[in-house]
Motif scaffolding. Structure first.
Motif, mmCIF file in Angstrom:
data_model
loop_
_atom_site.group_PDB
_atom_site.id
_atom_site.type_symbol
_atom_site.label_atom_id
_atom_site.label_comp_id
_atom_site.label_asym_id
_atom_site.label_seq_id
_atom_site.Cartn_x
_atom_site.Cartn_y
_atom_site.Cartn_z
ATOM 1 N N ALA A 96 0.808 -1.216 0.000
ATOM 2 C CA ALA A 96 0.000 0.000 0.000
ATOM 3 C C ALA A 96 0.845 1.271 0.000
ATOM 4 N N GLY A 97 1.963 1.268 0.706
ATOM 5 C CA GLY A 97 2.774 2.478 0.795
ATOM 6 C C GLY A 97 3.892 2.546 -0.227
ATOM 7 N N ASP A 98 3.972 1.554 -1.117
ATOM 8 C CA ASP A 98 5.031 1.524 -2.130
ATOM 9 C C ASP A 98 4.485 2.159 -3.408
ATOM 10 N N ARG A 99 5.050 3.299 -3.790
ATOM 11 C CA ARG A 99 4.532 4.043 -4.943
ATOM 12 C C ARG A 99 4.536 3.215 -6.217
ATOM 13 N N ARG A 100 5.457 2.271 -6.316
ATOM 14 C CA ARG A 100 5.535 1.445 -7.522
ATOM 15 C C ARG A 100 4.321 0.542 -7.673
ATOM 16 N N PHE A 101 3.677 0.201 -6.540
ATOM 17 C CA PHE A 101 2.587 -0.765 -6.582
ATOM 18 C C PHE A 101 1.360 -0.293 -5.797
ATOM 19 N N ARG A 105 -5.071 -3.072 -6.503
ATOM 20 C CA ARG A 105 -6.274 -3.288 -5.701
ATOM 21 C C ARG A 105 -6.926 -4.593 -6.154
ATOM 22 N N GLY A 106 -7.957 -4.983 -5.415
ATOM 23 C CA GLY A 106 -8.776 -6.063 -5.913
ATOM 24 C C GLY A 106 -8.552 -7.394 -5.248
ATOM 25 N N THR A 107 -8.473 -8.429 -6.054
ATOM 26 C CA THR A 107 -8.525 -9.796 -5.560
ATOM 27 C C THR A 107 -7.214 -10.255 -4.946
ATOM 28 N N ARG A 108 -7.323 -11.317 -4.158
ATOM 29 C CA ARG A 108 -6.137 -11.978 -3.601
ATOM 30 C C ARG A 108 -5.193 -12.397 -4.734
ATOM 31 N N LYS A 109 -5.777 -12.959 -5.796
ATOM 32 C CA LYS A 109 -4.967 -13.415 -6.918
ATOM 33 C C LYS A 109 -4.213 -12.245 -7.552
ATOM 34 N N GLY A 110 -4.905 -11.122 -7.763
ATOM 35 C CA GLY A 110 -4.257 -9.952 -8.358
ATOM 36 C C GLY A 110 -3.128 -9.419 -7.495
ATOM 37 N N LEU A 111 -3.326 -9.423 -6.182
ATOM 38 C CA LEU A 111 -2.291 -8.940 -5.272
ATOM 39 C C LEU A 111 -1.064 -9.844 -5.325
ATOM 40 N N LYS A 117 5.710 -9.840 -9.128
ATOM 41 C CA LYS A 117 6.380 -8.819 -9.939
ATOM 42 C C LYS A 117 7.255 -7.927 -9.065
ATOM 43 N N LYS A 118 6.776 -7.611 -7.874
ATOM 44 C CA LYS A 118 7.520 -6.769 -6.930
ATOM 45 C C LYS A 118 8.821 -7.441 -6.502
ATOM 46 N N GLU A 119 8.755 -8.729 -6.212
ATOM 47 C CA GLU A 119 9.990 -9.411 -5.812
ATOM 48 C C GLU A 119 10.974 -9.455 -6.978
ATOM 49 N N PHE A 120 10.479 -9.694 -8.186
ATOM 50 C CA PHE A 120 11.348 -9.666 -9.364
ATOM 51 C C PHE A 120 12.032 -8.302 -9.472
ATOM 52 N N GLN A 210 8.950 -8.389 0.106
ATOM 53 C CA GLN A 210 8.424 -7.336 0.963
ATOM 54 C C GLN A 210 9.286 -6.077 0.980
ATOM 55 N N ALA A 211 10.457 -6.090 0.343
ATOM 56 C CA ALA A 211 11.360 -4.928 0.380
ATOM 57 C C ALA A 211 10.653 -3.680 -0.144
ATOM 58 N N VAL A 212 10.912 -2.544 0.511
ATOM 59 C CA VAL A 212 10.230 -1.296 0.169
ATOM 60 C C VAL A 212 11.260 -0.207 -0.142
ATOM 61 N N THR A 213 10.797 0.823 -0.815
ATOM 62 C CA THR A 213 11.641 1.983 -1.105
ATOM 63 C C THR A 213 11.694 2.893 0.129
ATOM 64 N N PRO A 214 12.732 3.737 0.230
ATOM 65 C CA PRO A 214 12.868 4.581 1.428
ATOM 66 C C PRO A 214 11.726 5.570 1.644
ATOM 67 N N ASP A 215 10.915 5.857 0.619
ATOM 68 C CA ASP A 215 9.804 6.780 0.804
ATOM 69 C C ASP A 215 8.522 6.084 1.277
ATOM 70 N N HIS A 216 8.592 4.786 1.524
ATOM 71 C CA HIS A 216 7.445 4.067 2.089
ATOM 72 C C HIS A 216 7.164 4.628 3.486
ATOM 73 N N PRO A 217 5.899 4.825 3.853
ATOM 74 C CA PRO A 217 5.584 5.403 5.166
ATOM 75 C C PRO A 217 6.204 4.664 6.355
ATOM 76 N N ARG A 218 6.399 3.364 6.213
ATOM 77 C CA ARG A 218 6.937 2.586 7.329
ATOM 78 C C ARG A 218 8.399 2.195 7.109
ATOM 79 N N ALA A 219 9.043 2.817 6.135
ATOM 80 C CA ALA A 219 10.441 2.480 5.838
ATOM 81 C C ALA A 219 11.352 2.607 7.065
ATOM 82 N N PRO A 220 11.284 3.699 7.839
ATOM 83 C CA PRO A 220 12.162 3.779 9.021
ATOM 84 C C PRO A 220 11.942 2.640 10.009
#
Length: 258
Positions: A96-101, A105-111, A117-120, A210-220
């Motif tokens: 939710a807090g990762d600007r790239r993704f 929204r939507g289904t479990r399958k879509g997430l 794709k995010k892990e790749f 699960q890795a996030v960018t530094p601008d993710h709200p919970r990055a710190p």
């Protein structure tokens, strides 16, 4: 058509394409992992000649199963996210807090497709920054292909089970990875521990969905948690600096002694 029939049809298809199932143990977990969506994704990867051998399981878990495979004689890891049992709520927190993704929204399958794709993407960024991680090769739906970290079809051990001669040196190596991950790849691992680090002559970082960018709200929060986990483990074997000192060095507001 039943799932068992679908499995048999899939077996015939991949055998006709020259792909062999190498390990009977693969079959034992198939009913739980190889649903119709997964079989379709696997078939597409086989059709593209990205997989030539499908072997037995390397690791099994609630979120994903990893199988050994080969492409033209080279070992690969086939990671399959489990659509029915993956932790939907936890994944949403990281996405939710990762600007790239954040638009996902939507289904479990879509997430889960987006998570794959995010892990790749995360592995590609880390690999490009020169950090020892599995090199991502391809993905389709809930399946991710990576280089295999191991020898003779046996994966390198997790850090917690590895024989390490100099814990202080390995600890400093990993802190160097965390800093490079932050500064060059612009990522925070967010689940770093002795379980997500393999070791063979040097440490390797794995499981980066699960890795996030530094601008993710919970990055710190995630960065502090990673450092706390490392210090908790390594403090049994060597001296560790203060966590806040490490954080200041990583984000560029401190100074590390050479």
């Amino acid at each position: 058509m039943s799932l068992e029939d679908e499995h048999e049809r899939f077996d015939r298809k991949i055998e006709a394409m020259g792909v062999r199932i190498k390990d009977a143990d693969t079959v034992k977990v198939r009913d739980d992992v190889f649903d119709e969506v997964t079989l379709m994704a696997l078939y597409k990867l086989v059709h593209k000649k990205l997989i030539t051998v499908i072997g037995g399981p390397i690791s099994t878990g609630k979120e994903a199963n990893v199988f050994y495979g080969e492409r033209d004689g080279q070992g690969i890891a086939i990671k399959i996210y489990r659509i029915q049992t993956a932790n939907f709520k936890a994944m949403t927190e990281y996405m939710a807090g990762d600007r790239r993704f954040s638009s996902v929204r939507g289904t479990r399958k879509g997430l889960i497709f987006a998570w794959t794709k995010k892990e790749f993407s995360n592995l590609a960024r880390a690999h490009d920054a020169g950090i020892p991680v599995p090199e991502p090769l391809a993905f389709d739906r809930n399946i991710l292909l990576m280089t295999f970290l191991g020898e003779d079809e046996v994966p390198y051990p997790q850090l917690r089970n590895a024989e390490v001669e100099d814990y202080g040196a390995v600890y400093r190596q990993i802190l160097g990875y965390v800093e490079r991950l932050y500064r060059e790849a612009r990522l925070i691992h967010a689940d770093l521990s002795e379980y997500n680090i393999l070791y063979h002559e040097k440490p390797y970082l794995i499981d980066m969905g699960q890795a996030v960018t530094p601008d993710h709200p919970r990055a710190p929060v995630f960065l502090i948690r990673d450092i706390k986990n490392l210090n908790r483990y390594f403090s049994r074997y060597c001296d560790v600096p203060d966590e806040q000192e490490i954080i200041r060095t990583i984000v560029g507001t401190g100074h590390r002694e050479p």
